[in-house]
Motif scaffolding. Sequence first.
Motif, PDB file in Angstrom:
ATOM      1  N   GLU A  69       3.419  -7.308  -7.429  1.00 28.66           N
ATOM      2  CA  GLU A  69       2.779  -6.986  -6.163  1.00 28.66           C
ATOM      3  C   GLU A  69       1.308  -7.425  -6.220  1.00 28.66           C
ATOM      4  N   PRO A  70       0.792  -8.036  -5.159  1.00 29.74           N
ATOM      5  CA  PRO A  70      -0.621  -8.436  -5.183  1.00 29.74           C
ATOM      6  C   PRO A  70      -1.547  -7.221  -5.187  1.00 29.74           C
ATOM      7  N   PHE A  71      -2.709  -7.376  -5.809  1.00 29.51           N
ATOM      8  CA  PHE A  71      -3.699  -6.293  -5.827  1.00 29.51           C
ATOM      9  C   PHE A  71      -5.092  -6.900  -5.785  1.00 29.51           C
ATOM     10  N   ARG A  72      -6.050  -6.073  -5.417  1.00 34.82           N
ATOM     11  CA  ARG A  72      -7.438  -6.525  -5.333  1.00 34.82           C
ATOM     12  C   ARG A  72      -8.051  -6.572  -6.735  1.00 34.82           C
ATOM     13  N   ALA A  73      -8.627  -7.739  -7.083  1.00 33.26           N
ATOM     14  CA  ALA A  73      -9.172  -7.900  -8.443  1.00 33.26           C
ATOM     15  C   ALA A  73     -10.311  -6.915  -8.715  1.00 33.26           C
ATOM     16  N   GLY A  74     -11.043  -6.523  -7.684  1.00 32.58           N
ATOM     17  CA  GLY A  74     -12.154  -5.595  -7.883  1.00 32.58           C
ATOM     18  C   GLY A  74     -11.811  -4.172  -7.538  1.00 32.58           C
ATOM     19  N   GLY A  75     -10.521  -3.867  -7.342  1.00 33.38           N
ATOM     20  CA  GLY A  75     -10.136  -2.525  -6.909  1.00 33.38           C
ATOM     21  C   GLY A  75      -9.555  -1.675  -8.019  1.00 33.38           C
ATOM     22  N   PHE A  76     -10.070  -1.817  -9.248  1.00 34.31           N
ATOM     23  CA  PHE A  76      -9.572  -0.983 -10.356  1.00 34.31           C
ATOM     24  C   PHE A  76     -10.029   0.459 -10.144  1.00 34.31           C
ATOM     25  N   ARG A  77      -9.126   1.416 -10.359  1.00 36.42           N
ATOM     26  CA  ARG A  77      -9.469   2.840 -10.252  1.00 36.42           C
ATOM     27  C   ARG A  77      -9.308   3.487 -11.628  1.00 36.42           C
ATOM     28  N   PRO A  78     -10.389   3.996 -12.220  1.00 35.80           N
ATOM     29  CA  PRO A  78     -10.270   4.638 -13.532  1.00 35.80           C
ATOM     30  C   PRO A  78      -9.308   5.831 -13.469  1.00 35.80           C
ATOM     31  N   ASN A  79      -8.460   5.957 -14.458  1.00 39.47           N
ATOM     32  CA  ASN A  79      -7.473   7.052 -14.531  1.00 39.47           C
ATOM     33  C   ASN A  79      -7.903   7.982 -15.661  1.00 39.47           C
ATOM     34  N   TRP A  80      -8.766   8.966 -15.312  1.00 40.75           N
ATOM     35  CA  TRP A  80      -9.324   9.835 -16.349  1.00 40.75           C
ATOM     36  C   TRP A  80      -8.257  10.756 -16.948  1.00 40.75           C
ATOM     37  N   GLN A  81      -7.335  11.228 -16.149  1.00 36.58           N
ATOM     38  CA  GLN A  81      -6.283  12.095 -16.685  1.00 36.58           C
ATOM     39  C   GLN A  81      -5.431  11.362 -17.716  1.00 36.58           C
ATOM     40  N   LEU A  82      -5.088  10.128 -17.433  1.00 32.92           N
ATOM     41  CA  LEU A  82      -4.303   9.347 -18.386  1.00 32.92           C
ATOM     42  C   LEU A  82      -5.116   9.083 -19.649  1.00 32.92           C
ATOM     43  N   ALA A  83      -6.411   8.876 -19.485  1.00 33.86           N
ATOM     44  CA  ALA A  83      -7.268   8.668 -20.653  1.00 33.86           C
ATOM     45  C   ALA A  83      -7.271   9.916 -21.530  1.00 33.86           C
ATOM     46  N   SER A  84      -7.288  11.100 -20.898  1.00 34.47           N
ATOM     47  CA  SER A  84      -7.246  12.351 -21.663  1.00 34.47           C
ATOM     48  C   SER A  84      -5.920  12.499 -22.402  1.00 34.47           C
ATOM     49  N   VAL A  85      -4.814  12.106 -21.753  1.00 35.63           N
ATOM     50  CA  VAL A  85      -3.500  12.172 -22.404  1.00 35.63           C
ATOM     51  C   VAL A  85      -3.468  11.262 -23.626  1.00 35.63           C
ATOM     52  N   VAL A  86      -4.006  10.050 -23.476  1.00 38.14           N
ATOM     53  CA  VAL A  86      -4.044   9.111 -24.605  1.00 38.14           C
ATOM     54  C   VAL A  86      -4.845   9.696 -25.753  1.00 38.14           C
ATOM     55  N   ALA A  87      -5.993  10.341 -25.419  1.00 35.35           N
ATOM     56  CA  ALA A  87      -6.821  10.937 -26.464  1.00 35.35           C
ATOM     57  C   ALA A  87      -6.077  12.075 -27.172  1.00 35.35           C
ATOM     58  N   ASN A  88      -5.355  12.886 -26.420  1.00 32.87           N
ATOM     59  CA  ASN A  88      -4.589  13.979 -27.037  1.00 32.87           C
ATOM     60  C   ASN A  88      -3.485  13.444 -27.950  1.00 32.87           C
ATOM     61  N   ILE A  89      -2.831  12.361 -27.516  1.00 33.34           N
ATOM     62  CA  ILE A  89      -1.797  11.757 -28.363  1.00 33.34           C
ATOM     63  C   ILE A  89      -2.410  11.235 -29.657  1.00 33.34           C
ATOM     64  N   GLU A  90      -3.579  10.643 -29.550  1.00 37.21           N
ATOM     65  CA  GLU A  90      -4.248  10.141 -30.761  1.00 37.21           C
ATOM     66  C   GLU A  90      -4.567  11.291 -31.706  1.00 37.21           C
TER      67      GLU A  90
END
Length: 305
Positions: free
Chosen positions: A61-82
């Motif tokens: 699916e096409p997306f806007r190259a400058g439209g990245f949205r940080p996913n802080w909750q997912l980042a927290s999950v990754v940190a907990n897994i680590e």
Amino acid sequence: MAAATPVTSLEEEVSCPICQGALREPVTIDCGHNFCRGCLTRYCETPGPAEGAPACPLCKEPFRAGGFRPNWQLASVVANIERLKSGSRPGAGGACPEHGEKLYFFCEEDEAQLCALCREAAEHRAHAVRFEEAAGPYREQIQTCLECLRKETEEIQEIQSRENQRIHFLLTQVATRRQRVISEFARLRQFLEEQHSALLAQLEGLEGDILKQRDEFDMLVTGEMSRFSALITELEEKKEQSARELLTNIRSTLIRCEARKCRKPEAVSPELGQRIRDLPQQALLLQREMKVFLEKLCCELDYKP
């Protein structure tokens, strides 16, 4: 070993589809899929088969190259897994390396984790010590710093984009003005060459007219001198004749002498002289036209010599 399976399953859920590793600074695009910020940035910078918006590596699916949205909750999950992975490794059970006791405390001055025996030791007794959950405030501070840094990074990227657009606009203006200068001076060069040829042709014409009038003047002067020389010779001979011969046809001879008026020819006609005098005026007008042209061009280009 039983705890490793859920962790491994979670790792697969939070892995980047591009690098296949754990998500680093996860961002979400328009279709909802998550990727590492660095992986997605490099993916967008890679030239594709056609121009236009980039497509999602998973669903296309096409997306806007400058439209990245940080996913802080997912980042927290990754940190907990680590952290789970780190706690499940042999030798990483949170025991004091000196006493073998469980680590309960954190010394803020020495930045060291302590067990109950370490807490009572002389080197830590006078220090500010917290329980193990002291990491929470630091984690919050780190998160705050990360948010500030990411915000400032986005601002820098916006500034970079804006200034790059401005530089592109200025370069376009310079290129346009350069082309204008080249074309205008080419036109001026052609005009000067035409004027140069016209002035040379006019000078050659004047030179030819002067030489022609000089030849006509020489012929006229030569004819006048010849006629006057003949009259002078006739009168000198008449003067030396006897009275009877002198008086013969004397009236006709004197009438011819008195009626003969000397013409005073001009070597150069007034019209030709005026044409020669007009040449400096033509050169001055040409100089003024060039000055007006250069002033107008400098004004249009906002250039001050």
